[in-house]
Design a protein around this motif. Structure first.
Motif, PDB file in Angstrom:
ATOM      1  N   ALA A 149       0.836  -1.213   0.000  1.00 37.75           N
ATOM      2  CA  ALA A 149       0.000   0.000   0.000  1.00 37.75           C
ATOM      3  C   ALA A 149       0.860   1.249   0.000  1.00 37.75           C
ATOM      4  N   HIS A 150       0.348   2.295  -0.613  1.00 38.93           N
ATOM      5  CA  HIS A 150       0.919   3.646  -0.497  1.00 38.93           C
ATOM      6  C   HIS A 150      -0.162   4.644  -0.887  1.00 38.93           C
ATOM      7  N   LYS A 151       0.198   5.894  -1.160  1.00 38.62           N
ATOM      8  CA  LYS A 151      -0.806   6.951  -1.316  1.00 38.62           C
ATOM      9  C   LYS A 151      -0.980   7.463  -2.748  1.00 38.62           C
ATOM     10  N   GLU A 152      -0.078   7.104  -3.655  1.00 39.10           N
ATOM     11  CA  GLU A 152      -0.091   7.720  -4.978  1.00 39.10           C
ATOM     12  C   GLU A 152      -0.916   6.912  -5.971  1.00 39.10           C
ATOM     13  N   HIS A 153      -1.945   7.539  -6.542  1.00 40.14           N
ATOM     14  CA  HIS A 153      -2.806   6.868  -7.510  1.00 40.14           C
ATOM     15  C   HIS A 153      -2.510   7.313  -8.949  1.00 40.14           C
ATOM     16  N   ASN A 154      -1.437   8.066  -9.140  1.00 36.29           N
ATOM     17  CA  ASN A 154      -1.029   8.537 -10.459  1.00 36.29           C
ATOM     18  C   ASN A 154       0.153   7.690 -10.925  1.00 36.29           C
ATOM     19  N   HIS A 155       0.130   7.265 -12.185  1.00 41.54           N
ATOM     20  CA  HIS A 155       1.164   6.354 -12.680  1.00 41.54           C
ATOM     21  C   HIS A 155       2.582   6.881 -12.464  1.00 41.54           C
ATOM     22  N   LEU A 156       2.810   8.133 -12.847  1.00 43.83           N
ATOM     23  CA  LEU A 156       4.162   8.665 -12.792  1.00 43.83           C
ATOM     24  C   LEU A 156       4.657   8.755 -11.353  1.00 43.83           C
ATOM     25  N   LEU A 157       3.833   9.311 -10.483  1.00 42.50           N
ATOM     26  CA  LEU A 157       4.243   9.454  -9.093  1.00 42.50           C
ATOM     27  C   LEU A 157       4.400   8.095  -8.424  1.00 42.50           C
ATOM     28  N   ALA A 158       3.486   7.178  -8.728  1.00 41.58           N
ATOM     29  CA  ALA A 158       3.544   5.859  -8.100  1.00 41.58           C
ATOM     30  C   ALA A 158       4.752   5.064  -8.569  1.00 41.58           C
ATOM     31  N   THR A 159       5.158   5.242  -9.824  1.00 38.43           N
ATOM     32  CA  THR A 159       6.345   4.541 -10.323  1.00 38.43           C
ATOM     33  C   THR A 159       7.591   5.030  -9.604  1.00 38.43           C
ATOM     34  N   HIS A 160       7.681   6.331  -9.370  1.00 44.64           N
ATOM     35  CA  HIS A 160       8.811   6.865  -8.612  1.00 44.64           C
ATOM     36  C   HIS A 160       8.834   6.266  -7.201  1.00 44.64           C
TER      37      HIS A 160
END
Length: 458
Positions: free
Chosen positions: A109-120
Motif C-alpha cells: 500500500a501507499h498513497k499515490e494513484h497517479n502512474h508517474l508518481l507511483a512509479t517513482h
C-alpha cells in the motif's frame, strides 16, 4: 558538490520512517536494527524485479473475492493452488501449481494513484516531489529525483569486473512527452543509471549493436587501444566535469566489451527452440529468458517489464485484456523462469519480485464514451509475489477486507519492498547517501518484510 555516502551510524541523521509512504506501521520492532538485520540479509547475489507497469488488478489475479458482489468480484473465477485454502485467478494455472515457491504479499500500500508518481515511489521508496504550483500529472523524470534503488546500489557498491550493476529491459517507461520518474540515478548522475535495453528479444534480429565489436577487432586488440587511450587521458583535462564523465563512460564501455559474459548473454539464438517456446514466443516471455541469462552472467539487478509502459492499465476491457494476453503470458513466462532457476540452483541466490506500481479499484466502472468496463487506479491495497534467496514460499502475507480495498492486517510500503531487496543484496542498514545539498538520506528507509523469511504472517 558531488553526492556521497556513509555507512557509519554516527555519520548521519536518522531519517526514521519518513520514507515509508502511505502505510501505518503497527507492531514495529523495538529498534530499527531489529527490523532490518534478518536472515535474508546478504542471501541474494541477484534481484530480478518483474515490473508490471500500469497497475495489475489484485482482485483479478492474486487476491480474488469470490463471495463479493458481481460489481466487485468481476468476471473471473478463483482456482485453488498448491497452498491449502489459498486461491488465485483461474487464468494462471501454472502459477497455481507453483504456489509453494512463492510468498504472496496481499497488503502492499501507499498513497499515490497517479502512474508517474507511483512509479517513482515503487522504484525509489520515496514520494515524488512536485514543484510548487505544478501538477502531479506533469511531474516527469528529473535529475533532482531520488535515485532508482539499483542506481543507489551502483553508487555504494561500484562494479569492478566490467559487469553492470543493473540492466532494465525491454523498454524505457516513456509515452509521448512523459517520461516516468524513478528509472534513473537522479541526483547521483548519469554514471550510475541502470543500463537500459530498448528492443524486443523475441525478434529474430534482436542484437545488442552497442556491444558488437567491429570485424577484426579482438578483445586483446581492444585492450591495447584502451591502454593507448588511457595514456592520453592522463592529463589535467580530466578534472573538467563533462570530460571526466565522458571518460567514465569510456571505461564502462571498455569493461563491457572485454567482459564476455554480459555480451554473450544477449546471444538469444544460443537458446534451444524448446527453451524459448517454454517461456513463450512473445516479448515478455523472451524478456524473462534474457533476464535469466543476465543473472547467470552475474548482473546483480535486472528489471524486466511486460510490454510497454501502462500495459496493465485496464480501465477498459479489463477481463478481455487479462484473459486473452496478459495473464497467459505472465503465467507461462514466470513458470518457465522459476523452473529454470530452481533446476540450476540459482533460486537459492536470486530474489524474484513481481509487482506493479499499484492495483485496481474494487468497484467495476465504465469510462465515459466506452462500453466495455474495467477498473481504475488503486494504491490503498495491492499484491506482489516474492521468491528465492531465503524467502519462505507457500505462504500468503497480509489480508485485505471483503473487497480487497484496504488491508485489515499490517501493510507494507514500497520502501519496505526496496529495503528487503537491498538488504537481501547485503546492503548494511546504516548506509546513507547525501544529495547535492549534503542532506543525508537513509538508503534502507523502510523495514525488511520479516514474514518473507520467517514464514509467519503479519
Amino acid at each position: 558538490m558531488l553526492p556521497k555516502y556513509v555507512s557509519d551510524r554516527r555519520g548521519f541523521l536518522r531519517i526514521g520512517a519518513a520514507g515509508v509512504v502511505g502505510c501505518s506501521l503497527p507492531n514495529l520492532p523495538a529498534t530499527a536494527a531489529e527490523g532490518k538485520q534478518l536472515a535474508g540479509k546478504g542471501r541474494a547475489k541477484s534481484v530480478l524485479l518483474v515490473m508490471l507497469s500500469g497497475g495489475p488488478s489484485q482482485l483479478d489475479m492474486w487476491d480474488p473475492k469470490p463471495n463479493a458482489p458481481e460489481e466487485v468480484r468481476g468476471e473471473f473465477s478463483a482456482t485453488s493452488t498448491a497452498i491449502p485454502g489459498v486461491a488465485i485467478c483461474e487464468h494462471m494455472p501454472k502459477l497455481a501449481q507453483q504456489a509453494q515457491r512463492w510468498a504472496m504479499v496481499r497488503t502492499l500500500a501507499h498513497k499515490e494513484h497517479n502512474h508517474l508518481l507511483a512509479t517513482h515511489v515503487a522504484l525509489t521508496g520515496r514520494p515524488t516531489p512536485v514543484p510548487r504550483g505544478g501538477s502531479d500529472l506533469d511531474r516527469v523524470e528529473s535529475r533532482s529525483d531520488f535515485p532508482n534503488f539499483a542506481s543507489a546500489l551502483d553508487f555504494i557498491k561500484p562494479p569492478t569486473d566490467g559487469i553492470p550493476t543493473a540492466v532494465s529491459l525491454p523498454n524505457y517507461f516513456i509515452e509521448g512527452p512523459l517520461t516516468w520518474p524513478g528509472q534513473h540515478a537522479g541526483f547521483l548522475g548519469a554514471k550510475h543509471d541502470p543500463w537500459q535495453i530498448n528492443g524486443n528479444p523475441n525478434n529474430a534480429a534482436f542484437r545488442m549493436q552497442a556491444l558488437a565489436m567491429r570485424e577484426g577487432v579482438t578483445r586483446d586488440r581492444l585492450q591495447t587501444r584502451r591502454q593507448l587511450l588511457d595514456t592520453f587521458n592522463r592529463s589535467d583535462v580530466r578534472s573538467n566535469g563533462p570530460v571526466s564523465a565522458f571518460h567514465d563512460q569510456q571505461q564502462a564501455a571498455f569493461d563491457l566489451l572485454t567482459s564476455g559474459n554480459v555480451v554473450d548473454a544477449f546471444e538469444m539464438a544460443k537458446e534451444t527452440d524448446e527453451t524459448r517456446e517454454r517461456y513463450g514466443r512473445n516479448q515478455f516471455g523472451q524478456s524473462l529468458l534474457l533476464a535469466k541469462r543476465l543473472i547467470e552472467a552475474g548482473v546483480p539487478v535486472v528489471q524486466a517489464a511486460m510490454g510497454i509502459v501502462q500495459t496493465w492499465d485496464t480501465h477498459t476491457d479489463n477481463w478481455g485484456k487479462l484473459k486473452n494476453r496478459l495473464l497467459p503470458q505472465l503465467d507461462q513466462g514466470l513458470a518457465a523462469l522459476m523452473d529454470d532457476l530452481e533446476a540450476s540452483g540459482r533460486l537459492e541466490e536470486t530474489m524474484v519480485v513481481v509487482m506493479g506500481e499499484f492495483g485496481r479499484t474494487p468497484k467495476v466502472s465504465t469510462l465515459p464514451g466506452q462500453t466495455i468496463p474495467g477498473r481504475d487506479h488503486w494504491a490503498h491495497a495491492y499484491s506482489g509475489l516474492f521468491a528465492g534467496a531465503g524467502i519462505a514460499g507457500g505462504q500468503v502475507i497480509g489480508q485485505t477486507d471483503h473487497q480487497a480495498a484496504y488491508p485489515v492486517t499490517r501493510c507494507w510500503s514500497p520502501a519496505d519492498v526496496l529495503t528487503t531487496m537491498l538488504s537481501g543484496l547485503g546492503v548494511d542498514q546504516d548506509v546513507a547517501i547525501y544529495d547535492p545539498l549534503q542532506r543525508p538520506h537513509h538508503l534502507l528507509n523502510g523495514n525488511v518484510i520479516a514474514p518473507l523469511y520467517t514464514g509467519t504472517s503479519a
